[in-house]
Design a protein around this motif. Structure first.
Motif, PDB file in Angstrom:
ATOM      1  N   GLN A  98      41.028  46.463  45.558  1.00 19.73           N
ATOM      2  CA  GLN A  98      41.175  47.882  45.192  1.00 19.73           C
ATOM      3  C   GLN A  98      42.634  48.218  44.935  1.00 19.73           C
ATOM      4  O   GLN A  98      42.991  48.773  43.906  1.00 19.73           O
ATOM      5  CB  GLN A  98      40.641  48.777  46.309  1.00 19.73           C
ATOM      6  CG  GLN A  98      39.149  48.986  46.188  1.00 19.73           C
ATOM      7  CD  GLN A  98      38.589  49.724  47.400  1.00 19.73           C
ATOM      8  OE1 GLN A  98      39.332  50.127  48.290  1.00 19.73           O
ATOM      9  NE2 GLN A  98      37.276  49.872  47.432  1.00 19.73           N
ATOM     10  N   ALA A  99      43.487  47.841  45.895  1.00 17.63           N
ATOM     11  CA  ALA A  99      44.895  48.219  45.772  1.00 17.63           C
ATOM     12  C   ALA A  99      45.577  47.460  44.642  1.00 17.63           C
ATOM     13  O   ALA A  99      46.294  48.041  43.830  1.00 17.63           O
ATOM     14  CB  ALA A  99      45.606  47.969  47.097  1.00 17.63           C
ATOM     15  N   TYR A 100      45.328  46.167  44.561  1.00 17.94           N
ATOM     16  CA  TYR A 100      46.049  45.345  43.581  1.00 17.94           C
ATOM     17  C   TYR A 100      45.643  45.684  42.157  1.00 17.94           C
ATOM     18  O   TYR A 100      46.480  45.813  41.268  1.00 17.94           O
ATOM     19  CB  TYR A 100      45.808  43.858  43.867  1.00 17.94           C
ATOM     20  CG  TYR A 100      46.744  42.952  43.111  1.00 17.94           C
ATOM     21  CD1 TYR A 100      48.048  42.740  43.546  1.00 17.94           C
ATOM     22  CD2 TYR A 100      46.345  42.310  41.935  1.00 17.94           C
ATOM     23  CE1 TYR A 100      48.930  41.920  42.842  1.00 17.94           C
ATOM     24  CE2 TYR A 100      47.217  41.486  41.225  1.00 17.94           C
ATOM     25  CZ  TYR A 100      48.501  41.298  41.697  1.00 17.94           C
ATOM     26  OH  TYR A 100      49.373  40.490  40.993  1.00 17.94           O
ATOM     27  N   LEU A 101      44.327  45.850  41.956  1.00 20.25           N
ATOM     28  CA  LEU A 101      43.867  46.103  40.590  1.00 20.25           C
ATOM     29  C   LEU A 101      44.190  47.528  40.147  1.00 20.25           C
ATOM     30  O   LEU A 101      44.236  47.826  38.958  1.00 20.25           O
ATOM     31  CB  LEU A 101      42.375  45.776  40.445  1.00 20.25           C
ATOM     32  CG  LEU A 101      42.035  44.280  40.672  1.00 20.25           C
ATOM     33  CD1 LEU A 101      40.538  44.016  40.592  1.00 20.25           C
ATOM     34  CD2 LEU A 101      42.778  43.366  39.682  1.00 20.25           C
ATOM     35  N   ALA A 102      44.472  48.409  41.128  1.00 19.34           N
ATOM     36  CA  ALA A 102      44.846  49.784  40.762  1.00 19.34           C
ATOM     37  C   ALA A 102      46.351  49.908  40.490  1.00 19.34           C
ATOM     38  O   ALA A 102      46.798  50.909  39.938  1.00 19.34           O
ATOM     39  CB  ALA A 102      44.448  50.739  41.882  1.00 19.34           C
ATOM     40  N   ALA A 103      47.111  48.881  40.876  1.00 19.99           N
ATOM     41  CA  ALA A 103      48.574  48.953  40.699  1.00 19.99           C
ATOM     42  C   ALA A 103      48.900  49.035  39.215  1.00 19.99           C
ATOM     43  O   ALA A 103      48.303  48.326  38.408  1.00 19.99           O
ATOM     44  CB  ALA A 103      49.231  47.723  41.318  1.00 19.99           C
TER      45      ALA A 103
ATOM     46  N   ARG B 160      49.367  41.941  53.415  1.00 21.26           N
ATOM     47  CA  ARG B 160      49.683  40.841  54.335  1.00 21.26           C
ATOM     48  C   ARG B 160      50.292  41.403  55.620  1.00 21.26           C
ATOM     49  O   ARG B 160      49.943  41.007  56.719  1.00 21.26           O
ATOM     50  CB  ARG B 160      50.702  39.888  53.705  1.00 21.26           C
ATOM     51  CG  ARG B 160      50.253  39.284  52.406  1.00 21.26           C
ATOM     52  CD  ARG B 160      51.229  38.238  51.950  1.00 21.26           C
ATOM     53  NE  ARG B 160      50.945  36.988  52.592  1.00 21.26           N
ATOM     54  CZ  ARG B 160      51.821  36.024  52.782  1.00 21.26           C
ATOM     55  NH1 ARG B 160      53.063  36.160  52.390  1.00 21.26           N
ATOM     56  NH2 ARG B 160      51.470  34.902  53.378  1.00 21.26           N
ATOM     57  N   ARG B 161      51.207  42.347  55.449  1.00 23.17           N
ATOM     58  CA  ARG B 161      51.903  42.913  56.612  1.00 23.17           C
ATOM     59  C   ARG B 161      50.936  43.675  57.520  1.00 23.17           C
ATOM     60  O   ARG B 161      51.111  43.727  58.726  1.00 23.17           O
ATOM     61  CB  ARG B 161      53.021  43.845  56.122  1.00 23.17           C
ATOM     62  CG  ARG B 161      54.173  43.927  57.069  1.00 23.17           C
ATOM     63  CD  ARG B 161      55.342  44.702  56.485  1.00 23.17           C
ATOM     64  NE  ARG B 161      55.900  44.124  55.288  1.00 23.17           N
ATOM     65  CZ  ARG B 161      55.942  44.739  54.095  1.00 23.17           C
ATOM     66  NH1 ARG B 161      55.498  45.965  53.955  1.00 23.17           N
ATOM     67  NH2 ARG B 161      56.459  44.137  53.053  1.00 23.17           N
ATOM     68  N   SER B 162      49.889  44.275  56.901  1.00 26.25           N
ATOM     69  CA  SER B 162      49.003  45.115  57.697  1.00 26.25           C
ATOM     70  C   SER B 162      48.005  44.302  58.525  1.00 26.25           C
ATOM     71  O   SER B 162      47.360  44.822  59.419  1.00 26.25           O
ATOM     72  CB  SER B 162      48.235  46.085  56.787  1.00 26.25           C
ATOM     73  OG  SER B 162      47.336  45.354  55.990  1.00 26.25           O
TER      74      SER B 162
ATOM     75  N   LEU C 221      35.770  35.612  46.353  1.00 24.05           N
ATOM     76  CA  LEU C 221      36.461  36.258  47.483  1.00 24.05           C
ATOM     77  C   LEU C 221      37.954  36.046  47.245  1.00 24.05           C
ATOM     78  O   LEU C 221      38.372  34.927  46.940  1.00 24.05           O
ATOM     79  CB  LEU C 221      36.073  35.555  48.775  1.00 24.05           C
ATOM     80  CG  LEU C 221      35.250  36.264  49.833  1.00 24.05           C
ATOM     81  CD1 LEU C 221      34.877  35.309  50.943  1.00 24.05           C
ATOM     82  CD2 LEU C 221      35.976  37.464  50.393  1.00 24.05           C
ATOM     83  N   ALA C 222      38.716  37.110  47.382  1.00 27.08           N
ATOM     84  CA  ALA C 222      40.154  37.016  47.110  1.00 27.08           C
ATOM     85  C   ALA C 222      40.925  37.626  48.269  1.00 27.08           C
ATOM     86  O   ALA C 222      40.663  38.765  48.650  1.00 27.08           O
ATOM     87  CB  ALA C 222      40.480  37.780  45.824  1.00 27.08           C
ATOM     88  N   THR C 223      41.849  36.858  48.825  1.00 29.65           N
ATOM     89  CA  THR C 223      42.684  37.396  49.911  1.00 29.65           C
ATOM     90  C   THR C 223      44.152  37.056  49.626  1.00 29.65           C
ATOM     91  O   THR C 223      44.442  36.074  48.940  1.00 29.65           O
ATOM     92  CB  THR C 223      42.246  36.835  51.284  1.00 29.65           C
ATOM     93  OG1 THR C 223      42.175  35.403  51.211  1.00 29.65           O
ATOM     94  CG2 THR C 223      40.891  37.383  51.719  1.00 29.65           C
ATOM     95  N   PRO C 224      45.076  37.882  50.129  1.00 30.07           N
ATOM     96  CA  PRO C 224      46.490  37.697  49.753  1.00 30.07           C
ATOM     97  C   PRO C 224      47.262  36.777  50.716  1.00 30.07           C
ATOM     98  O   PRO C 224      48.173  37.224  51.418  1.00 30.07           O
ATOM     99  CB  PRO C 224      47.036  39.126  49.790  1.00 30.07           C
ATOM    100  CG  PRO C 224      46.222  39.805  50.841  1.00 30.07           C
ATOM    101  CD  PRO C 224      44.869  39.155  50.846  1.00 30.07           C
TER     102      PRO C 224
ATOM    103  N   ALA D 204      39.962  45.537  50.288  1.00 33.68           N
ATOM    104  CA  ALA D 204      41.224  46.301  50.331  1.00 33.68           C
ATOM    105  C   ALA D 204      42.214  45.753  49.305  1.00 33.68           C
ATOM    106  O   ALA D 204      42.885  46.503  48.589  1.00 33.68           O
ATOM    107  CB  ALA D 204      41.817  46.228  51.734  1.00 33.68           C
ATOM    108  N   PHE D 205      42.276  44.433  49.226  1.00 30.72           N
ATOM    109  CA  PHE D 205      43.214  43.767  48.316  1.00 30.72           C
ATOM    110  C   PHE D 205      42.868  44.070  46.855  1.00 30.72           C
ATOM    111  O   PHE D 205      43.715  44.521  46.075  1.00 30.72           O
ATOM    112  CB  PHE D 205      43.160  42.258  48.610  1.00 30.72           C
ATOM    113  CG  PHE D 205      44.011  41.394  47.720  1.00 30.72           C
ATOM    114  CD1 PHE D 205      45.248  41.813  47.243  1.00 30.72           C
ATOM    115  CD2 PHE D 205      43.583  40.110  47.377  1.00 30.72           C
ATOM    116  CE1 PHE D 205      46.029  40.990  46.438  1.00 30.72           C
ATOM    117  CE2 PHE D 205      44.354  39.282  46.576  1.00 30.72           C
ATOM    118  CZ  PHE D 205      45.570  39.722  46.100  1.00 30.72           C
TER     119      PHE D 205
END
Ligand SMILES: NC(=O)c1ccc[n+]([C@@H]2O[C@H](COP(=O)([O-])OP(=O)(O)OC[C@H]3O[C@@H](n4cnc5c(N)ncnc54)[C@H](O)[C@@H]3O)[C@@H](O)[C@H]2O)c1
Ligand SMILES: O=C(O)[C@H](O)[C@H](O)COP(=O)(O)O
Length: 401
Positions: free
Chosen positions: A369-374, A388-390, A265-268, A366-367
């Motif tokens: 998907q977005a991070y690994l697609a960057a 984090r902001r969201s 599990l990974a969270t920012p 969400a993290f």
């Protein structure tokens, strides 16, 4: 004379603060420079701003407040030498982090039939967060172990050593980042100690990323993957043989994508992000600032109605007001895929209840998907901060109060 306060734009509730004697200027805490700070009398930051001589030398700053529990981003010796008053929001987010850990364990219960019954859980670092977590864990069927060499000196409660803690089934790291002293926490989980961990262990790090040597962890998890493949286990079995739940990372806001991929599990860095914690932190630092400068105290109490800040429509038919906040419908749909027979199990029921308040897996998805697609480091970092902001609508678990 007007007091000029420079504050990170993402410190919750500050924008509601109105005082004729105060000029409040908001800034981006990641890019704050000595030039921005030069004429400020007070500085309010978060964990993303390094506050040291390079930022403050030659400025007017007489007060620094951080809306965080951790203080490793602040050069406390420098502030002291310069006679700059300092305050933190120690403890403001302890309940939120304890909620986060319990919700991560709840995800394991629902996703993989994990149970705390008969397991040992070691809490490493028994300060505000560790104590809040232990009081929740003590009402489960787990055996709890506390590890804190500093608390051990002044308490009659039994504590275990770090090496003993490493034998537990679940290990939760809640230590500050320290590089010196008798018990430094920097890389306390290093290549050698990773080798000691039992098969099936769950490690949760919601302290600071540097408590674990992230490169060593990648090597360790990749090595386990190879071993498991040689033994012809499925990669799913490998993922479950040692599970790392990581909220904090070395090199934030650009954690190693390989580690992100290997984490269960990974969270920012959002373990402490509840609305209650954010308001409490703002109240804490602003109260201290007002006391210091003799200003009237504003009241940042969390409004009774929820959701309260920066969220979508409260009547949203999707039921999702924010990443990680889940509706009843969502939960039952989510759980339908799990073993229905086990649904009656009390631990599973409790896990479901907890996940209604907050689902770390949703943030993880969400993290990832977005991070690994960057496509490059800076857009990855931006995505880390955006997620984090969201996350602004999470409420603390009422059952735990
Ligand atoms: N992920 C997040 O969102 C989040 C939120 C809050 C705090 N944190 C981090 O967690 C840390 C702990 O928070 P807190 O509010 O409980 O702080 P705290 O200061 O109340 O407690 C920290 C405890 O860790 C103990 N400790 C220090 N070195 C140790 C070691 N080597 N082994 C075992 N114990 C050790 C201390 O004695 C203390 O009791 C913070 O410093 C911060 O870095 C992260
Ligand atoms: O130390 C803390 O309190 C936490 O790490 C905190 O939750 C970080 O929050 P931020 O600096 O992003 O506001």
């Amino acid at each position: 004379m007007t007091l000029r306060i420079l504050a990170d734009q993402n410190i919750l509730a500050l924008d509601a603060w109105q005082d004729p004697d105060v000029e409040l200027v908001f800034c981006d805490g990641r890019t704050l420079s000595a030039g921005d700070v030069k004429h400020a009398d007070a500085l309010l930051v978060r964990s993303i701003t390094r506050v040291n001589a390079s930022l403050l030398a030659g400025s007017n700053v007489r007060f620094v407040g951080t809306a965080t529990s951790g203080t490793d981003h602040i050069d406390l010796d420098y502030l002291q030498q310069q006679g700059i008053h300092f305050t933190s929001a120690a403890g403001a987010n302890a309940e939120a982090v304890a909620d986060y850990v319990m919700c991560c364990l709840a995800e394991l219960v629902i996703e993989s039939g994990f149970s705390l019954a008969g397991k040992t859980v070691a809490v490493v670092g028994v300060g505000h967060v560790g104590s809040a977590l232990l009081s929740r864990l003590r009402s489960t069927q787990a055996e709890c172990l506390a590890c804190d060499p500093f608390q051990q000196l002044c308490s009659e409660t039994p504590y275990v050593s770090f090496l003993e803690a490493l034998k537990a089934d679940v290990i939760c790291l809640h230590t500050p980042l320290t590089q010196t002293g008798d018990y430094p926490t920097w890389h306390m989980l290093n290549a050698d100690n990773l080798m000691r961990l039992p098969k099936g262990v769950v490690v949760i790090n919601a302290g600071r990323g540097e408590a674990i040597d992230n490169n060593a962890l990648v090597t360790h998890l990749k090595g386990m993957s190879v071993k498991t493949k040689i033994n012809q286990d499925s990669s799913e079995n490998f993922r479950h043989s040692q599970r790392f739940i990581l909220d904090v990372w070395e090199g934030e806001p650009s954690p190693d994508p390989e580690l992100l991929d290997l984490a269960y599990l990974a969270t920012p860095h959002i373990a402490g992000y509840s609305v209650e914690a954010k308001y409490a932190a703002s109240q804490r630092v602003v109260s201290s600032l007002c006391e210091h400068f003799g200003l009237a105290l504003p009241d940042f109490k969390v409004p009774d109605s929820a959701p309260v800040y920066g969220v979508g429509d409260a009547d949203d038919k999707q039921g999702v007001t924010d990443i990680g906040c889940v509706s009843d419908n969502d939960v039952s749909e989510f759980c339908a895929s799990t073993d229905r027979q086990a649904a009656a199990n009390a631990e599973q029921q409790q896990a479901r209840q907890l996940l209604k308040t907050f689902s770390p897996r949703r943030v993880d998805t969400a993290f990832r998907q977005a991070y690994l697609a960057a496509d490059n480091k800076s857009s990855g970092a931006e995505c880390f901060d955006n997620i984090r902001r969201s996350l602004t609508a999470r409420r603390e678990n009422p059952h735990s109060q």
